[in-house]
Design a protein around this motif. Sequence first.
Motif, PDB file in Angstrom:
ATOM      1  N   GLY A   1      23.888  28.346  43.291  1.00 24.51           N
ATOM      2  CA  GLY A   1      24.881  28.453  42.222  1.00 24.51           C
ATOM      3  C   GLY A   1      25.724  29.696  42.246  1.00 24.51           C
ATOM      4  O   GLY A   1      26.530  29.905  41.355  1.00 24.51           O
TER       5      GLY A   1
ATOM      6  N   GLU B   1      33.185  28.907  44.890  1.00 25.91           N
ATOM      7  CA  GLU B   1      33.692  27.546  44.935  1.00 25.91           C
ATOM      8  C   GLU B   1      32.907  26.622  44.000  1.00 25.91           C
ATOM      9  O   GLU B   1      33.488  25.836  43.255  1.00 25.91           O
ATOM     10  CB  GLU B   1      33.643  26.991  46.365  1.00 25.91           C
ATOM     11  CG  GLU B   1      34.561  27.706  47.338  1.00 25.91           C
ATOM     12  CD  GLU B   1      33.982  29.006  47.874  1.00 25.91           C
ATOM     13  OE1 GLU B   1      32.780  29.273  47.630  1.00 25.91           O
ATOM     14  OE2 GLU B   1      34.727  29.756  48.510  1.00 25.91           O
ATOM     15  N   ILE B   2      31.576  26.717  44.021  1.00 16.85           N
ATOM     16  CA  ILE B   2      30.767  25.848  43.173  1.00 16.85           C
ATOM     17  C   ILE B   2      30.924  26.216  41.700  1.00 16.85           C
ATOM     18  O   ILE B   2      30.898  25.349  40.822  1.00 16.85           O
ATOM     19  CB  ILE B   2      29.283  25.838  43.615  1.00 16.85           C
ATOM     20  CG1 ILE B   2      28.534  24.653  42.981  1.00 16.85           C
ATOM     21  CG2 ILE B   2      28.600  27.129  43.246  1.00 16.85           C
ATOM     22  CD1 ILE B   2      28.961  23.329  43.475  1.00 16.85           C
ATOM     23  N   ARG B   3      31.131  27.502  41.419  1.00 16.72           N
ATOM     24  CA  ARG B   3      31.372  27.901  40.032  1.00 16.72           C
ATOM     25  C   ARG B   3      32.692  27.339  39.528  1.00 16.72           C
ATOM     26  O   ARG B   3      32.803  26.938  38.369  1.00 16.72           O
ATOM     27  CB  ARG B   3      31.355  29.427  39.915  1.00 16.72           C
ATOM     28  CG  ARG B   3      29.959  30.017  40.045  1.00 16.72           C
ATOM     29  CD  ARG B   3      29.902  31.476  39.610  1.00 16.72           C
ATOM     30  NE  ARG B   3      31.110  32.231  39.967  1.00 16.72           N
ATOM     31  CZ  ARG B   3      31.108  33.353  40.690  1.00 16.72           C
ATOM     32  NH1 ARG B   3      29.971  33.883  41.100  1.00 16.72           N
ATOM     33  NH2 ARG B   3      32.228  33.969  40.962  1.00 16.72           N
TER      34      ARG B   3
ATOM     35  N   LEU C   1      24.636  19.162  43.682  1.00 18.32           N
ATOM     36  CA  LEU C   1      25.289  19.929  44.737  1.00 18.32           C
ATOM     37  C   LEU C   1      25.078  21.426  44.534  1.00 18.32           C
ATOM     38  O   LEU C   1      24.838  22.169  45.494  1.00 18.32           O
ATOM     39  CB  LEU C   1      26.789  19.600  44.747  1.00 18.32           C
ATOM     40  CG  LEU C   1      27.630  20.119  45.892  1.00 18.32           C
ATOM     41  CD1 LEU C   1      27.114  19.568  47.219  1.00 18.32           C
ATOM     42  CD2 LEU C   1      29.080  19.729  45.691  1.00 18.32           C
ATOM     43  N   GLU C   2      25.118  21.845  43.296  1.00 22.06           N
ATOM     44  CA  GLU C   2      24.912  23.253  42.972  1.00 22.06           C
ATOM     45  C   GLU C   2      23.500  23.699  43.369  1.00 22.06           C
ATOM     46  O   GLU C   2      23.306  24.802  43.882  1.00 22.06           O
ATOM     47  CB  GLU C   2      25.133  23.463  41.473  1.00 22.06           C
ATOM     48  CG  GLU C   2      25.203  24.899  41.032  1.00 22.06           C
ATOM     49  CD  GLU C   2      25.576  25.008  39.561  1.00 22.06           C
ATOM     50  OE1 GLU C   2      26.064  26.072  39.161  1.00 22.06           O
ATOM     51  OE2 GLU C   2      25.379  24.031  38.820  1.00 22.06           O
ATOM     52  N   LYS C   3      22.512  22.838  43.158  1.00 23.32           N
ATOM     53  CA  LYS C   3      21.137  23.166  43.560  1.00 23.32           C
ATOM     54  C   LYS C   3      21.010  23.265  45.072  1.00 23.32           C
ATOM     55  O   LYS C   3      20.294  24.120  45.595  1.00 23.32           O
ATOM     56  CB  LYS C   3      20.169  22.112  43.030  1.00 23.32           C
ATOM     57  CG  LYS C   3      19.926  22.223  41.554  1.00 23.32           C
ATOM     58  CD  LYS C   3      18.956  21.157  41.085  1.00 23.32           C
ATOM     59  CE  LYS C   3      18.787  21.240  39.580  1.00 23.32           C
ATOM     60  NZ  LYS C   3      17.914  20.182  39.066  1.00 23.32           N
TER      61      LYS C   3
ATOM     62  N   VAL D   1      27.623  17.235  40.546  1.00 23.48           N
ATOM     63  CA  VAL D   1      27.913  18.660  40.722  1.00 23.48           C
ATOM     64  C   VAL D   1      26.637  19.475  40.525  1.00 23.48           C
ATOM     65  O   VAL D   1      26.388  20.440  41.253  1.00 23.48           O
ATOM     66  CB  VAL D   1      29.038  19.119  39.759  1.00 23.48           C
ATOM     67  CG1 VAL D   1      29.149  20.633  39.721  1.00 23.48           C
ATOM     68  CG2 VAL D   1      30.367  18.509  40.170  1.00 23.48           C
TER      69      VAL D   1
ATOM     70  N   VAL E   1      34.100  24.548  40.604  1.00 23.64           N
ATOM     71  CA  VAL E   1      33.907  23.111  40.401  1.00 23.64           C
ATOM     72  C   VAL E   1      33.165  22.869  39.093  1.00 23.64           C
ATOM     73  O   VAL E   1      33.514  21.977  38.312  1.00 23.64           O
ATOM     74  CB  VAL E   1      33.171  22.480  41.607  1.00 23.64           C
ATOM     75  CG1 VAL E   1      32.760  21.051  41.301  1.00 23.64           C
ATOM     76  CG2 VAL E   1      34.040  22.529  42.852  1.00 23.64           C
ATOM     77  N   ARG E   2      32.129  23.669  38.822  1.00 28.19           N
ATOM     78  CA  ARG E   2      31.379  23.550  37.571  1.00 28.19           C
ATOM     79  C   ARG E   2      32.306  23.802  36.379  1.00 28.19           C
ATOM     80  O   ARG E   2      32.273  23.093  35.382  1.00 28.19           O
ATOM     81  CB  ARG E   2      30.208  24.544  37.571  1.00 28.19           C
ATOM     82  CG  ARG E   2      29.460  24.690  36.281  1.00 28.19           C
ATOM     83  CD  ARG E   2      28.781  23.453  35.798  1.00 28.19           C
ATOM     84  NE  ARG E   2      27.662  23.131  36.664  1.00 28.19           N
ATOM     85  CZ  ARG E   2      27.003  21.991  36.598  1.00 28.19           C
ATOM     86  NH1 ARG E   2      27.334  21.086  35.706  1.00 28.19           N
ATOM     87  NH2 ARG E   2      26.012  21.744  37.412  1.00 28.19           N
TER      88      ARG E   2
ATOM     89  N   LEU F   1      23.489  23.941  47.291  1.00 28.37           N
ATOM     90  CA  LEU F   1      24.284  25.030  47.861  1.00 28.37           C
ATOM     91  C   LEU F   1      23.948  26.389  47.262  1.00 28.37           C
ATOM     92  O   LEU F   1      24.343  27.415  47.805  1.00 28.37           O
ATOM     93  CB  LEU F   1      25.778  24.757  47.662  1.00 28.37           C
ATOM     94  CG  LEU F   1      26.344  23.527  48.357  1.00 28.37           C
ATOM     95  CD1 LEU F   1      27.803  23.340  47.986  1.00 28.37           C
ATOM     96  CD2 LEU F   1      26.200  23.663  49.870  1.00 28.37           C
TER      97      LEU F   1
END
Length: 97
Positions: A30, A34-36, A24-26, A21, A38-39, A28
């Motif tokens: 932060g 959506e990424i927040r 992936l965050e780097k 994750v 998932v985090r 896409l």
Amino acid sequence: MSVHDELATVQRCLDDLVRSVGRLEKQLGGGGLEIRRVRSDTTHLRESLALLRETAVSAAGPAQRPDLVTISDAPYDPSLWVDTDDEGLGARDRHAP
């Protein structure tokens, strides 16, 4: 597998997920919702696993040592062995084939 082994396996998988994750965050960025999410979900999983580990440890409790049985050094009563065969030698009144 024991509970301890299973929890260790889950912890390793969760650590791999957190690293993935992060990568992936780097890639896409932060800032996306959506990424927040998932985090946040991975953080909740880590917290839940920590709680589960505490529960499993407290449920198992300290290892119980079985009660010790004292065996006397005094000789046994010979009448206990009157009707038994000598192991591997057969009965006293019979001959081997």
